[in-house]
Structure formats: structure tokens, C-alpha cells
Design an enzyme around this catalytic site. Structure first.
Site, short mmCIF file in Angstrom:
data_model
loop_
_atom_site.label_atom_id
_atom_site.label_comp_id
_atom_site.label_asym_id
_atom_site.label_seq_id
_atom_site.Cartn_x
_atom_site.Cartn_y
_atom_site.Cartn_z
N PHE A 243 4.55 7.40 -52.31
CA PHE A 243 3.81 7.33 -51.03
C PHE A 243 4.80 6.91 -49.93
O PHE A 243 4.59 5.94 -49.22
CB PHE A 243 2.65 6.32 -51.10
CG PHE A 243 1.64 6.61 -52.17
CD1 PHE A 243 0.61 7.49 -51.93
CD2 PHE A 243 1.73 6.00 -53.42
CE1 PHE A 243 -0.35 7.76 -52.91
CE2 PHE A 243 0.78 6.26 -54.41
CZ PHE A 243 -0.26 7.14 -54.15
N ASP B 102 3.61 2.08 -52.68
CA ASP B 102 2.90 1.55 -51.50
C ASP B 102 1.84 2.55 -51.04
O ASP B 102 2.01 3.24 -50.04
CB ASP B 102 3.92 1.29 -50.37
CG ASP B 102 3.27 0.73 -49.12
OD1 ASP B 102 2.20 0.12 -49.22
OD2 ASP B 102 3.85 0.91 -48.02
N CYS C 133 -2.75 -2.72 -49.49
CA CYS C 133 -3.13 -3.16 -48.14
C CYS C 133 -4.65 -3.15 -47.97
O CYS C 133 -5.15 -3.23 -46.86
CB CYS C 133 -2.45 -2.30 -47.09
SG CYS C 133 -2.80 -0.55 -47.25
N1 SAH Z 1 5.24 3.34 -47.86
C1 SAH Z 1 5.07 3.84 -46.52
C2 SAH Z 1 3.65 3.86 -46.09
C3 SAH Z 1 2.72 4.67 -46.95
S1 SAH Z 1 1.39 5.33 -46.07
C4 SAH Z 1 5.92 3.03 -45.55
O1 SAH Z 1 6.37 1.96 -45.91
O2 SAH Z 1 6.13 3.48 -44.43
C5 SAH Z 1 0.60 6.32 -47.21
C6 SAH Z 1 1.27 7.66 -47.44
O3 SAH Z 1 0.72 8.18 -48.62
C7 SAH Z 1 1.05 8.70 -46.38
O4 SAH Z 1 2.29 9.18 -45.94
C8 SAH Z 1 0.26 9.82 -47.06
O5 SAH Z 1 0.70 11.13 -46.68
C9 SAH Z 1 0.59 9.58 -48.50
N2 SAH Z 1 -0.39 9.96 -49.51
C10 SAH Z 1 -1.69 9.59 -49.60
N3 SAH Z 1 -2.24 10.01 -50.76
C11 SAH Z 1 -1.25 10.67 -51.44
C12 SAH Z 1 -1.17 11.31 -52.71
N4 SAH Z 1 -2.23 11.34 -53.54
N5 SAH Z 1 0.00 11.85 -53.08
C13 SAH Z 1 1.07 11.80 -52.26
N6 SAH Z 1 1.06 11.20 -51.06
C14 SAH Z 1 -0.08 10.63 -50.65
#
Ligand code: SAH
Length: 394
Positions: free
Chosen positions: A227, A297, A337
């Protein structure tokens, strides 16, 4: 002025700083001047002072207590805001350099219910989630302009919670020029922030301590960032000397921005896997990939109390999958979060995730958001971010 009955006064003194409509006598909020909100003095049945509060007839939360105020009257909106905003900014002095990012106002924790202000270098992005703060935005803009002379003040009021106060979801340029992108520096690493389009107010400022820790732990490590979004953690890992970094996210835009950020920092562009993390974890396991450092995350899975059960399952499966990708001695930086998932329940979920693994796991560190996101003890909602660093023992 509002005089509470005995029960409500006890709640106000002892408990959570929010009083719901049902907690109050009917007559207390009938005055129409409270409809978009007003600051009122709150008294107990004996006439003793309980401080001041935001009163609203629009929200189910009728009173949000916001600290003490000298004298007997309630303050005017401007003097209240000047006092609280100045204090919030003073408390953050020295926390971030001029070209860095920092949360300047953290809502109820700074005793300003419904106002968040983030600074990205010379750009300010705010969020208003109470009717009173929303109606006071011209004043807030003036106060922030006087104090900080920012290049832009943008209201990222495109949040669903605003509906609870019957406020529209919108993004509004409040002052200055329109800035689509700003680059901030954090611990020697540059990040691209998009005030209009980025998540939250443009970036996950709350993860600053964890990014710093990842930077320290990444030296000579093979790293997986699940993520990853724009690669906040990946850039930290590269800055810390990781031998390789793989990013996983489903968003094309986020991964493109990560590539741009890597180039901006003169890092080698990390390997990017665009896909569903749940599937990618399985694929990596089938390929027998093992990592020294995995960052997990995910977005908030429990957006409401009703979603907690399903959310826990999601966190458990992800954490189990991520733990299985650790090399012996490897670390998992795991985050949640969801403020509906309390700290103890998050740890219990991690424990469940590790139950049937063929190796031991211990919790090495417990972290959360940084000093610029203080948590008000009486308001557990202000402590929403949980970060645990787990380590594979054998
Ligand atoms: N770790 C990042 C924040 C994550 S935000 C940081 O520190 O900046 C959550 C992210 O998860 C988003 O970019 C979204 O596109 C992605 N996301 C959500 N569900 C997902 C999934 N099932 N598989 C892959 N990416 C996912």
C-alpha cells in the site's frame, strides 16, 4: 451560557469532551443563534464554571468542550481563534524546517474543534469539520495570513464527515495563488505534495516518525512497501540505504508520482507492482521471496463501528501474509489508522495473525503519529494511528 443538569455536568467534568443532544435538557439549545454554532460558557447546576464549548444545533454533538477561558463571558470568535491558533503554532516551534511539512493545528487536541491546518513549506492546507469553524473560515484565513504569510491557503473540505454538520464537500482556494504541487523536505528526502489532489491534505504527515524509523532500519535491507501510495516509506528506505525496494499499490497515479519522487531524490527507481496487495502477497510467497523489512500501511478498513469485524479479518489476513514474507530476523512495520480499531484490539489482531506461523514474532517497537499530532487523553479519537514494529525471531 448553558447550565447543565447534574448528569451532563458530570459527563463534562469527567468524560469525553463531546455532549450529545440527548445528554442535554431540551431547552438548552433552542436558541437559534446556536444553529451554525457559537461559543458558549458552560456551567454546572451550582453555577460553577466548566469552561467554554462550541454549541451547535446542526450536529448530533451539541456541545464540544474546548478548554477554559478567563473571566465569566464567552470569548468572541476572533479572540478565541487568535488565542488558540497562536498557541497551536507556538507549540510546534522547531518541529519542522521552513521547507518541511508539519501539522500546525490538530483539531480538538488544540482545543479548536473541527479545525486542522497542515503546513507544507510555505503552503497551508486546512480542513473544517464543524459548522462553526466552517462559518469562521474568512477569520481563520485572515489570522493564518497575518501570522505566517503563506503562498496559498487551501480548504480541503471534500470530506464525508462534513455531511454530519450539513456542510457541502468542496475544495476552496481561500487565499494566495493556486499551488498544484509543492515539494517538501523531510530528513533529507524530498516528497511531492499535491494540496488539491493528494490524500488527506496532500500527504500522510502523521507517518513522519515511522518514515524516520524505516530510514534507519533500511540500511542494506531488501524492502517491500505494501500500500505504498506515492512511496513515502519507499523513499525513506532508499534514503536509508536499502539494497532493493519493491512498491505495491493499485493506483497508477500514485506509482507514477513515486517514480518522479525517486528521480527527484536521485534514487534508483524502485520496482513497482501495480495490483491488489492481497494477491501480490500470495504471488511473492509462491515465488519464495523473503524480505528484511516489510511495511504494511493499508487504508482504514474500519470506517465505522459496524465495519470493525470485517476490518479485523482484513488486518489479520494481511498481517499474516506479510509476516510470512519476512526473512529470519526481518521486520514488519505494521500500521492501522482506523480509529474504531483500538490499540488493544489491533495488537490482538496481530497476535491472531502470528498464531500458526512456524516461527516466533516479537513486538520490537510501538509507535504512533508525531508530536505535531498530539492526542487529547479524554478524546481517544485523536489517537488513531497505531504503528507496531514486529520482528521475526527464528
Ligand atoms: N503508505 C502510504 C499510505 C497508504 S494510503 C504512505 O505512507 O504514504 C493507501 C494506499 O493503498 C492508496 O495508495 C491506495 O491506492 C492503496 N490501496 C488500497 N487498497 C488497495 C489494494 N487492495 N491493493 C493495492 N493497493 C491498495
Amino acid at each position: 451560557m448553558i447550565e447543565l443538569d447534574k448528569r451532563a455536568a458530570r459527563l463534562a467534568q469527567r468524560g469525553h469532551p463531546w455532549l450529545y443532544r440527548d445528554d442535554l435538557k431540551k431547552s438548552d439549545l433552542e436558541d437559534s443563534e446556536y444553529s451554525t454554532g457559537a461559543i458558549v460558557r458552560v456551567l454546572d447546576p451550582e453555577g460553577r464554571d466548566l469552561g467554554i464549548a462550541f454549541a451547535s444545533t446542526r450536529s448530533k454533538i451539541a456541545l464540544r468542550l474546548c478548554g477554559s477561558w478567563a473571566g465569566e463571558d464567552s470569548p468572541g470568535l476572533e479572540e478565541f481563534l487568535v488565542d488558540r491558533i497562536e498557541r497551536a503554532i507556538r507549540l510546534r516551534e522547531g518541529m519542522a524546517p521552513a521547507d518541511g511539512g508539519v501539522r500546525l493545528v490538530h483539531g480538538e487536541s488544540d482545543l479548536i474543534p473541527g479545525l486542522v491546518v497542515d503546513r507544507y513549506a510555505d503552503v497551508l492546507v486546512l480542513q473544517a469539520t464543524t459548522a462553526l469553524i466552517d462559518s469562521a473560515l474568512p477569520l481563520v484565513t485572515k489570522i493564518l495570513s497575518d501570522l505566517l504569510s503563506p503562498r496559498m491557503i487551501l480548504a480541503r473540505n471534500d470530506q464525508a464527515v462534513r455531511r454530519l454538520e450539513k456542510l457541502p464537500e468542496e475544495v476552496v482556494l481561500l487565499a494566495g495563488e493556486s499551488v498544484e504541487r509543492v515539494v517538501i523536505e523531510e530528513n533529507g528526502i524530498h516528497h511531492i505534495v499535491r494540496p488539491y489532489a493528494g490524500h488527506k491534505t496532500g500527504m500522510y504527515l502523521d507517518q513522519q516518525p515511522a518514515r524516520q524509523r524505516v530510514k534507519e532500519l533500511a540500511s542494506a535491507a531488501k524492502v517491500l512497501d505494501l500500500f505504498s501510495y506515492q512511496g513515502g516509506f519507499s523513499m525513506a528506505a532508499l534514503g536509508g540505504g536499502a539494497t532493493s525496494v519493491q512498491m505495491v499499490d493499485q493506483s497508477k497515479v500514485a506509482l507514477e508520482l513515486a517514480k518522479e519522487t525517486a528521480l527527484l531524490n536521485h534514487f534508483e527507481v524502485p520496482e513497482m507492482i501495480r495490483g491488489n496487495v492481497f494477491d501480490v502477497i500470495r504471488d511473492l510467497r509462491n515465488e519464495q521471496q523473503f524480505y528484511d523489512l516489510v511495511v504494511l500501511d493499508p487504508p482504514a478498513f474500519c470506517k465505522s463501528r459496524r465495519e470493525v469485524e470485517g476490518g479485523i479479518r482484513g488486518y489479520r489476513d494481511l498481517n499474516r501474509g506479510a509476516l510470512r514474507l519476512l526473512a529470519p530476523g526481518g521486520r514488519l512495520v505494521t500500521c492501522s489508522c482506523s480509529h474504531h480499531l483500538k490499540s488493544e484490539l489491533f495488537e490482538e489482531t496481530i497476535r491472531q495473525a502470528a498464531l500458526d506461523l512456524p516461527f516466533r514474532v516479537f513486538v520490537e517497537e510501538r509507535m504512533g503519529s508525531g508530536r505535531d499530532h498530539p492526542a487529547l487523553l479524554r478524546l481517544p479519537e485523536t489517537e488513531y494511528l497505531k504503528v507496531r514494529i514486529l520482528r521475526r525471531w527464528d
